[in-house]
Motif scaffolding. Structure first.
Motif, mmCIF file in Angstrom:
data_model
loop_
_atom_site.group_PDB
_atom_site.id
_atom_site.type_symbol
_atom_site.label_atom_id
_atom_site.label_comp_id
_atom_site.label_asym_id
_atom_site.label_seq_id
_atom_site.Cartn_x
_atom_site.Cartn_y
_atom_site.Cartn_z
ATOM 1 N N MET A 25 85.033 16.474 69.669
ATOM 2 C CA MET A 25 84.061 17.567 69.765
ATOM 3 C C MET A 25 83.523 17.650 71.199
ATOM 4 O O MET A 25 83.203 16.618 71.804
ATOM 5 N N ASP A 26 83.428 18.846 71.722
ATOM 6 C CA ASP A 26 82.938 19.072 73.081
ATOM 7 C C ASP A 26 81.443 18.756 73.135
ATOM 8 O O ASP A 26 80.619 19.471 72.556
ATOM 9 N N GLN A 27 81.071 17.687 73.868
ATOM 10 C CA GLN A 27 79.678 17.240 73.889
ATOM 11 C C GLN A 27 78.772 18.258 74.560
ATOM 12 O O GLN A 27 77.633 18.486 74.102
ATOM 13 N N ASP A 28 79.225 18.883 75.619
ATOM 14 C CA ASP A 28 78.394 19.888 76.292
ATOM 15 C C ASP A 28 78.105 21.069 75.369
ATOM 16 O O ASP A 28 76.975 21.578 75.337
ATOM 17 N N ARG A 29 79.141 21.493 74.630
ATOM 18 C CA ARG A 29 78.946 22.613 73.696
ATOM 19 C C ARG A 29 77.966 22.215 72.592
ATOM 20 O O ARG A 29 77.119 23.015 72.181
ATOM 21 N N LEU A 30 78.065 20.982 72.111
ATOM 22 C CA LEU A 30 77.172 20.497 71.071
ATOM 23 C C LEU A 30 75.726 20.504 71.548
ATOM 24 O O LEU A 30 74.830 20.993 70.853
ATOM 25 N N VAL A 31 75.501 19.977 72.748
ATOM 26 C CA VAL A 31 74.144 19.926 73.287
ATOM 27 C C VAL A 31 73.588 21.333 73.467
ATOM 28 O O VAL A 31 72.437 21.622 73.120
ATOM 29 N N GLN A 32 74.406 22.219 73.991
ATOM 30 C CA GLN A 32 73.961 23.599 74.203
ATOM 31 C C GLN A 32 73.612 24.274 72.879
ATOM 32 O O GLN A 32 72.584 24.961 72.784
ATOM 33 N N ALA A 33 74.461 24.081 71.867
ATOM 34 C CA ALA A 33 74.232 24.717 70.574
ATOM 35 C C ALA A 33 72.977 24.171 69.897
ATOM 36 O O ALA A 33 72.154 24.939 69.362
ATOM 37 N N ASN A 34 72.798 22.866 69.919
ATOM 38 C CA ASN A 34 71.640 22.278 69.256
ATOM 39 C C ASN A 34 70.351 22.553 70.017
ATOM 40 O O ASN A 34 69.269 22.669 69.415
ATOM 41 N N THR A 35 70.443 22.691 71.324
ATOM 42 C CA THR A 35 69.278 23.087 72.110
ATOM 43 C C THR A 35 68.853 24.509 71.751
ATOM 44 O O THR A 35 67.654 24.812 71.656
ATOM 45 N N GLU A 36 69.837 25.376 71.515
ATOM 46 C CA GLU A 36 69.527 26.745 71.095
ATOM 47 C C GLU A 36 68.897 26.759 69.704
ATOM 48 O O GLU A 36 67.949 27.515 69.443
ATOM 49 N N PHE A 37 69.409 25.932 68.797
ATOM 50 C CA PHE A 37 68.825 25.798 67.465
ATOM 51 C C PHE A 37 67.340 25.417 67.601
ATOM 52 O O PHE A 37 66.455 26.043 66.989
ATOM 53 N N ALA A 38 67.069 24.390 68.403
ATOM 54 C CA ALA A 38 65.699 23.917 68.572
ATOM 55 C C ALA A 38 64.809 25.003 69.180
ATOM 56 O O ALA A 38 63.646 25.162 68.786
ATOM 57 N N ARG A 39 65.341 25.744 70.131
ATOM 58 C CA ARG A 39 64.548 26.829 70.741
ATOM 59 C C ARG A 39 64.129 27.845 69.697
ATOM 60 O O ARG A 39 62.964 28.271 69.651
ATOM 61 N N ARG A 40 65.065 28.250 68.853
ATOM 62 C CA ARG A 40 64.752 29.269 67.852
ATOM 63 C C ARG A 40 63.710 28.774 66.854
ATOM 64 O O ARG A 40 62.822 29.535 66.438
ATOM 65 N N VAL A 41 63.819 27.509 66.458
ATOM 66 C CA VAL A 41 62.835 26.962 65.524
ATOM 67 C C VAL A 41 61.463 26.896 66.182
ATOM 68 O O VAL A 41 60.452 27.298 65.603
ATOM 69 N N ARG A 42 61.419 26.420 67.422
ATOM 70 C CA ARG A 42 60.133 26.276 68.106
ATOM 71 C C ARG A 42 59.477 27.619 68.410
ATOM 72 O O ARG A 42 58.246 27.719 68.444
ATOM 73 N N GLU A 43 60.272 28.639 68.635
ATOM 74 C CA GLU A 43 59.707 29.954 68.968
ATOM 75 C C GLU A 43 59.430 30.806 67.735
ATOM 76 O O GLU A 43 58.924 31.925 67.864
ATOM 77 N N SER A 44 59.728 30.293 66.568
ATOM 78 C CA SER A 44 59.484 31.043 65.341
ATOM 79 C C SER A 44 57.987 31.180 65.071
ATOM 80 O O SER A 44 57.212 30.262 65.329
#
Length: 421
Positions: free
Chosen positions: A1-20
């Motif tokens: 699994m591409d680690q950079d892609r994973l970090v980017q995707a999960n960071t986006e997940f966290a952003r959306r939850v925090r900005e909800s």
């Protein structure tokens, strides 16, 4: 699994939850939101059930009540026959933004709470909590259950809807924050959150109702209904986590639910696909049963309110609810602190929107990571209520905790890594 892609995707997940930002905006007839609901088509919790499943236990009692409520059956005997005929359709609630605690099925005539995540436009729905005693959400079937459901639809829902309209909606983020500073974990304990909601609603309820009607509403909200907020909370959790769905490459959980046969989860990077495992009877071992009941009376786990754990609350912040520790979780404060640290180790980060009083106001865990769960062989802990397995009895018979099945997380990890089912 591409680690950079994973970090980017999960960071986006966290952003959306925090900005909800979630607001309870309305109470609407379910059929207005889901026009395809019929007198024999209901929303049910958990992953999809097979069409030929033999509906039994608490779910059978709940379906019978719904058939009577919608006029599809005129008697319990007729409801039994209709259910066994295969003419009843059970649709997974999670596929439609609905979260159901235990077996509180949704029918077309029921009112549903509508929560909007304003920055992202996602919506979450749930029923109105029925209070304690014999209830639909515990599989109850009888005249008393039907009378209460009719009263909620005809009397409570219009008053609550008018109050929400008058106040321009009820922001739930503030309620979450207050409750986490007052001893709730917002799954099995919602006493503080319920009190905050009643305080905010009361002036507007008084403007929307009067006389005996207002007295009945106030009595319902204040007498033996400590979990009234739960349905608000799970609808909010749905609206938040749906904003973080379908992020390619994300390994964070968007759903946790059980249908009485299987436990299931969904992952942001894998869309609508469920990953399931059979329920293990051992999941009911760590339960404090009420006097007169035992594991032999317990229905297998069922319900969608595990979504609170997916949001990072409930058992993941168990230490915040000392009133629950000994009576239902069987933990000391030191053990609960250690468990919280363990749960933080399988999540992506923390959510500053939900400061936990017992953790020196550190944010609640954010984003259960299926990869970390598998690597550490540490499934998340969950709080839950247990209802009677006897169809129609309709009672909660205990409260407890358990781990989610590891096999669900292993299957999701394989899929993320492209290794097949």
């Amino acid at each position: 699994m591409d680690q950079d892609r994973l970090v980017q995707a999960n960071t986006e997940f966290a952003r959306r939850v925090r900005e909800s930002r979630v607001v309870l905006t309305a109470v609407r007839p379910a059929r207005e939101v889901f026009p395809w609901l019929s007198p024999t088509t209901f929303l049910v919790p958990g992953p999809p059930l097979p069409a030929d499943v033999c509906v039994d236990g608490a779910l059978r009692g709940a379906v019978m009540t719904c058939l009577l409520l919608e006029g599809a059956a005129g008697s319990p005997e007729e409801a039994h026959g209709l259910l066994d005929s295969g003419k009843v359709t059970l649709v997974p609630a999670s596929d439609h933004g609905v979260v159901i605690p235990l077996v509180a099925l949704v029918t077309g005539s029921m009112p549903v709470l509508e929560v909007v995540n304003e920055p992202f436009g996602t919506r979450g729905y749930s029923t109105i909590n029925e209070g304690m005693g014999v209830t639909l959400r515990a599989g109850g079937c009888g005249e008393g259950v039907l009378q209460r459901l009719h009263w909620i639809r005809k009397e409570l829902a219009p008053v609550l809807g008018a109050a929400l309209e008058r106040m321009g909606g009820l922001p739930l983020d503030e309620v979450f924050r207050w409750a986490l500073q007052m001893g709730d974990e917002l799954h099995s304990r919602n006493v503080a959150a319920t009190g905050v909601v009643i305080q905010k609603l009361l002036p507007h309820l008084a403007a929307a109702a009067s006389g005996a009607g207002l007295v009945d509403v106030c009595r319902f909200l204040t007498e033996d209904n400590p979990q009234f907020f739960l349905n608000f909370g799970i609808a909010a959790a749905r609206a938040i986590l749906d904003a973080a769905r379908d992020i390619p490459g994300s390994s964070l959980v968007t759903d946790l639910a059980s249908n009485g046969l299987w436990f299931g989860l969904r992952v942001s990077g894998l869309g609508a696909r469920w990953f399931t495992a059979p329920l293990d009877p051992a999941m009911l071992d760590e339960v404090t049963y009420f006097q007169g009941f035992s594991k032999a009376d317990a229905n297998p786990l069922i319900g969608g309110s595990f979504l609170m754990e997916a949001l990072g609350l409930g058992a993941l912040v168990q230490v915040n609810a000392p009133a629950l520790l000994k009576s239902t979780a069987g933990l000391t404060i030191a053990q609960a602190l250690a468990l919280g640290e363990e749960m933080a180790g399988i999540t992506w980060g923390r959510n500053p929107n939900f400061p936990v009083g017992a953790l020196d106001f550190q944010g609640a865990p954010l984003g259960i990571d299926v990869i970390k769960v598998v690597e550490r062989r540490c499934p998340p802990i969950m709080n839950f209520a247990v209802c009677s397995r006897h169809p129609g009895q309709g009672r909660i018979i205990g409260y407890g905790k358990s781990r989610a099945p590891l096999a669900c997380f292993e299957a999701a990890c394989r899929a993320l890594q492209g290794e097949g089912p």
